[in-house]
Design an enzyme around this catalytic site. Sequence first.
Site, PDB file in Angstrom:
ATOM      1  N   ASP A  11      60.627  89.648  37.996  1.00 28.72           N
ATOM      2  CA  ASP A  11      60.476  90.938  39.003  1.00 28.72           C
ATOM      3  C   ASP A  11      59.505  91.408  38.711  1.00 28.72           C
ATOM      4  OD1 ASP A  11      60.749  91.651  41.257  1.00 28.72           O
ATOM      5  OD2 ASP A  11      62.879  92.953  41.292  1.00 28.72           O
ATOM      6  N   SER A  56      64.729  84.151  46.388  1.00 33.47           N
ATOM      7  CA  SER A  56      65.916  83.944  46.899  1.00 33.47           C
ATOM      8  C   SER A  56      65.862  83.884  48.106  1.00 33.47           C
ATOM      9  CB  SER A  56      66.306  85.902  46.826  1.00 33.47           C
ATOM     10  OG  SER A  56      65.747  86.564  47.680  1.00 33.47           O
ATOM     11  N   GLU A  58      67.038  85.937  50.652  1.00 37.36           N
ATOM     12  CA  GLU A  58      66.190  87.052  51.686  1.00 37.36           C
ATOM     13  C   GLU A  58      64.514  86.958  50.958  1.00 37.36           C
ATOM     14  OE1 GLU A  58      69.001  86.840  49.103  1.00 37.36           O
ATOM     15  OE2 GLU A  58      70.126  87.469  50.481  1.00 37.36           O
ATOM     16  N   ASN A  59      64.515  86.019  49.839  1.00 34.62           N
ATOM     17  CA  ASN A  59      62.888  86.406  50.437  1.00 34.62           C
ATOM     18  C   ASN A  59      61.947  85.844  51.339  1.00 34.62           C
ATOM     19  OD1 ASN A  59      62.789  86.468  46.534  1.00 34.62           O
ATOM     20  ND2 ASN A  59      62.722  87.644  47.744  1.00 34.62           N
ATOM     21  N   ARG A 179      66.901  91.782  33.978  1.00 32.46           N
ATOM     22  CA  ARG A 179      66.153  92.369  34.861  1.00 32.46           C
ATOM     23  C   ARG A 179      63.842  93.099  34.474  1.00 32.46           C
ATOM     24  NH1 ARG A 179      67.049  93.273  40.947  1.00 32.46           N
ATOM     25  NH2 ARG A 179      65.315  92.869  41.598  1.00 32.46           N
TER      26      ARG A 179
END
Length: 232
Positions: A11, A56, A58-59, A179
Amino acid sequence: MIPKHVAIIMDGNGRWAKQRGLPRTAGHKAGAETLKKILAHAQKRGIQTVTLFAFSSENWNRPAEEVNTLMELFRTYLKNDIAELTKKGVRVSFIGNRMKFADDIREKMDSLEKETQNLTDFHVVLALSYGARDDIIDATKRIAGEVKSGKIAPEAIDAALFATHLSTNGTPDPDLVIRTSGEERISNFLLWELAYAELYFTPVYWPDFDEKEFDVALDAYAKRQRRFGRVV
Ligand code: IPE
Ligand code: IPE
Ligand code: MG
């Protein structure tokens, strides 16, 4: 004390680019370079499996221009860098809904996976169009179907059986999750598989993450005491 399986939420590409006055897509390009370096280093450090959250479920809701650039990057990455890895004996597999990708990308995923399925040295899993809730729902649907057809009894459903219906079936659960970018959340990544993973968060943006930062994460992992609910 080296984790067998490291999962990475890559990220911070967008913020890395913004910091430099560049378009977000420049951050994704830089991030693809980081990925190459980190995979080589992880293999060198003796890690067996690396799972990478690259896109993802959602991306897909991002602006079309960004999604298109990411698709173009995946296309090139799969055809060049990942294909290169497979020539070096690396096993590559994919988790996520590949039906959402263009035909040529999906076909490339299928063939890379098939060509490398029997390799055992180093395993790279790319999570593309992946969402853990979708994966858990798909597993549940398949189990429900097997119960309905009489293949399994409801009483036979346990954690081990459930796990065999997930897309991660056959891969041991991650020991360590990294992350980057300072966000401290899971964002719908491997919800089932991370039950007992060690979590490591670093403020470094993914394009700036390097071998040294990776070693820092491994050192932090080595100092953790894993208890799995027991008393040590
Ligand atoms: C991660 O970087 C890459 C993808 C999610 C595809 P981001 O694009 O989320 O970067 P930030 O979080 O906006 O900085
Ligand atoms: C998670 O990052 C997904 C990937 C790194 C591929 P996001 O940037 O999409 O997550 P949120 O929106 O910050 O939770
Ligand atoms: Mg992000």
